[in-house]
Design a protein around this motif. Structure first.
Motif, PDB file in Angstrom:
ATOM      1  N   GLU A   1       0.828  -1.204   0.000  1.00 57.56           N
ATOM      2  CA  GLU A   1       0.000   0.000   0.000  1.00 57.56           C
ATOM      3  C   GLU A   1       0.861   1.253   0.000  1.00 57.56           C
ATOM      4  O   GLU A   1       0.546   2.240  -0.664  1.00 57.56           O
ATOM      5  CB  GLU A   1      -0.923  -0.004   1.221  1.00 57.56           C
ATOM      6  CG  GLU A   1      -2.027  -1.052   1.171  1.00 57.56           C
ATOM      7  CD  GLU A   1      -2.918  -0.978   2.409  1.00 57.56           C
ATOM      8  OE1 GLU A   1      -3.253   0.149   2.815  1.00 57.56           O
ATOM      9  OE2 GLU A   1      -3.253  -2.033   2.963  1.00 57.56           O
TER      10      GLU A   1
ATOM     11  N   ALA B   1       2.311   1.823  -3.406  1.00 63.77           N
ATOM     12  CA  ALA B   1       1.257   2.311  -4.297  1.00 63.77           C
ATOM     13  C   ALA B   1       0.995   3.794  -4.057  1.00 63.77           C
ATOM     14  O   ALA B   1       0.764   4.557  -5.004  1.00 63.77           O
ATOM     15  CB  ALA B   1      -0.018   1.507  -4.084  1.00 63.77           C
TER      16      ALA B   1
ATOM     17  N   GLU C   1       3.702   5.741  -5.762  1.00 61.11           N
ATOM     18  CA  GLU C   1       3.465   5.768  -7.206  1.00 61.11           C
ATOM     19  C   GLU C   1       2.375   6.782  -7.566  1.00 61.11           C
ATOM     20  O   GLU C   1       2.438   7.424  -8.608  1.00 61.11           O
ATOM     21  CB  GLU C   1       3.049   4.374  -7.696  1.00 61.11           C
ATOM     22  CG  GLU C   1       4.165   3.353  -7.711  1.00 61.11           C
ATOM     23  CD  GLU C   1       5.235   3.674  -8.742  1.00 61.11           C
ATOM     24  OE1 GLU C   1       4.880   4.169  -9.829  1.00 61.11           O
ATOM     25  OE2 GLU C   1       6.425   3.449  -8.455  1.00 61.11           O
TER      26      GLU C   1
END
Length: 313
Positions: free
Chosen positions: A146, A149, A152
């Motif tokens: 997580e 992510a 990103e």
């Protein structure tokens, strides 16, 4: 900094569901443990009010179970109030002569057990082993996924929270510490990032992830200084292609602006013209970039390939 690494912060995804921890008894044992363990691993905490170690262990069990976000559940059973259940389990070969005893159930069967008040680190390992047996991913692995992510997606505040929780879950995880520091850097909190690196345990102080963040912090300071005089640096390079000091400053400024390929090429140009200048300063600066970018970064891969071709041609 204390708020970032707060051990009481809820787990990612809102924490454990309301029914993750409950008091059980002999009338609900079949439903709460045997049947429920068909879907979710269950820890059963056999305890007693007169048991000192139980008072130490139960809060630890609750904390570890909450951290799993519902992937493991806890049922607490007072042995004095449920003696018939204790006798029945004893007949099945489950030793409950002493408390605390913690029994892991999966698919209606006893998967593992331990007795005594283990430290939190050992309880975590016990729960994680149960999760792996059940084919589930550990909470720490979920947090890391997580957090990456969030990076990103450019949500560095969320990444900071998640990496901070991961540090709490795994205090010797270099990716967790590096993630916290990088998130702070992205949020322009470099002093905080330095403070985080000062807390890194000695065991992981030289890990590549930690070294990479240290290099990135150093480059960030250099980058601000170089960026402030970028126009002057570009004029110096244009006026004298052999001004390698200016090329290195240009590379530092380009890296600070996020132009990794441009930064690498500026240094390559200096290496091509005079690789030995100032004790191979351009090559050493490039290696510092590669360390800060990380081995797997596409810019690192491309730059290493070009450097290898240049040095060994």
């Amino acid at each position: 900094m204390d708020t970032i690494l707060d051990p009481n912060r809820p787990a990612a995804g809102g924490g454990a569901p309301a029914d993750a921890i409950r008091d059980g008894d002999q009338s609900t044992f079949m439903q709460d443990v045997i049947e429920a363990s068909q879907q979710t691993p269950i820890l059963v905490d056999f305890w007693a009010t007169w048991c000192g170690p139980c008072k130490q262990l139960t809060p630890t069990l609750e904390k570890v179970v909450r951290a799993t976000g519902g992937r493991v559940k806890l049922v607490k059973i007072d042995i004095d109030k449920n003696q018939a259940l204790v006798r029945q389990l004893a007949q099945m070969g489950l030793p409950l002569q002493s408390v605390p005893t913690v029994v892991a159930f999966w698919r209606g069967q006893i998967a593992d057990l331990f007795q005594g008040a283990l430290p939190e680190s050992e309880v975590k390992k016990f729960a994680e082993a149960l999760l792996k047996l059940a084919g589930g991913q550990t909470p720490a692995a979920d947090l890391l996924g997580e957090a990456k992510a969030a990076v990103e997606a450019g949500d560095h505040a969320e990444a900071l929270q998640l990496f901070g929780q991961l540090v709490q879950a795994e205090p010797e995880n270099p990716e967790a510490f590096a993630g916290v520091a990088r998130a702070l850097m992205a949020l322009d909190e470099e002093d905080q990032a330095q403070a985080v690196l000062a807390q890194v345990p000695a065991k992981i102080a030289n890990h590549a992830e930690i070294a990479s963040v240290r290099a990135a912090l150093e480059l960030a300071v250099q980058g601000r200084e170089a960026s402030a005089k970028l126009g002057e640096i570009e004029r110096r390079v244009a006026a004298d292609p052999d001004d390698h000091a200016a090329r290195i400053e240009l590379a530092v400024a380009l890296n600070a602006a996020g132009d990794k390929d441009g930064a690498a090429e500026a240094l390559m140009a200096a290496i091509r013209r005079d690789r030995d200048w100032n004790d191979q300063a351009a090559r050493k600066q490039l290696l510092k970039f590669l360390e800060s970018w990380g081995f797997a970064d596409p810019a690192s891969v491309a730059a290493r390939r070009k450097l290898s071709t240049l040095l060994f041609s």
